[in-house]
Design an enzyme around this catalytic site. Sequence first.
Site, mmCIF file in Angstrom:
data_model
loop_
_atom_site.group_PDB
_atom_site.id
_atom_site.type_symbol
_atom_site.label_atom_id
_atom_site.label_comp_id
_atom_site.label_asym_id
_atom_site.label_seq_id
_atom_site.Cartn_x
_atom_site.Cartn_y
_atom_site.Cartn_z
ATOM 1 N N GLU A 69 52.201 42.118 22.345
ATOM 2 C CA GLU A 69 51.387 41.401 23.334
ATOM 3 C C GLU A 69 50.963 40.016 22.865
ATOM 4 O O GLU A 69 50.798 39.089 23.672
ATOM 5 C CB GLU A 69 50.135 42.217 23.685
ATOM 6 N N GLY A 128 52.609 48.600 26.028
ATOM 7 C CA GLY A 128 52.001 49.745 26.703
ATOM 8 C C GLY A 128 52.732 51.042 26.429
ATOM 9 O O GLY A 128 52.135 52.121 26.466
ATOM 10 N N ALA A 133 54.421 47.309 29.391
ATOM 11 C CA ALA A 133 53.873 47.125 30.719
ATOM 12 C C ALA A 133 54.815 46.217 31.515
ATOM 13 O O ALA A 133 55.611 45.461 30.949
ATOM 14 C CB ALA A 133 52.486 46.503 30.637
ATOM 15 N N GLU A 169 51.435 52.232 23.162
ATOM 16 C CA GLU A 169 50.089 52.750 23.396
ATOM 17 C C GLU A 169 50.130 54.115 24.075
ATOM 18 O O GLU A 169 49.320 55.000 23.774
ATOM 19 C CB GLU A 169 49.295 51.754 24.250
#
Length: 271
Positions: A145, A122, A78, A125
Amino acid sequence: MSDLAALETELELVSVSVGEHAEKVATVAIERPDARNALNGQVRTELKEAVAAAEDDDAVRVLVLTGGEGSGAFVAGADVTEFKDRSLVEQREASERPRVYETVDDASIPVIARINGHALGGGCELAQACDVRIAAEGSKLGQPEINLGLIPGGGGTQRLARLVGEGQAMRLILSGDLIDAQEAHEIGLVDEVHDADDLDDTIYDLAESMAAKSPIALEFAKNAVKAGSRMGLEEGLDYESELFVQLFATKDKDEGIEAFLEKREPEFTGE
């Protein structure tokens, strides 16, 4: 020009091609090399638009999702710069579903992750939300994270455990450590690992094989397999049986049976 290909003129950070590598196969690539394809708000929005357009496009039966070339990444994570001054309320709004992860996971067509570089946070994911994950040697994957005082927020605590088991998911999420593509393959996070020179041949041969099948059967098969991790066994068996029966109302079922008996290749129309 297909509906998906026409959309490309409206996209800035995502590129689209249809049929370039295989018939009825679309490739959607994130093109943000200056940020190693990090997912910011614009990328997420454009990806959701591209996936939705692919689903609605009769010229597309399989979608390959990848990172643009030259970035060294599938998706490096992200965009953390968006988190810096974001309040709890603002993040709650940004986390409202469906997000890009659900859009990919819930797509009615098969989605193959072409992991051509690092898939972190992300990005990992996003790969987990795809149906099949094929990685290039040298790629790194992980959920770092925890190093930011956060946890995975795009489905990583749920999908990763379902893919690799609770223990391996705990190891990766709680340590924030990265693993290479070969180890990711060994624990089940990715399905295949190939030399970069062989990556496209492998992926597009698979995608072409899928795209030759009945679109309705592809959708039903995908739904049935996913149900296995989301329902109890008996409920899942009932769901599978119902989908199987429903296919007997399709012209594609008739075509498939007739082609088999006539010893020829079927020509599925999605009806």
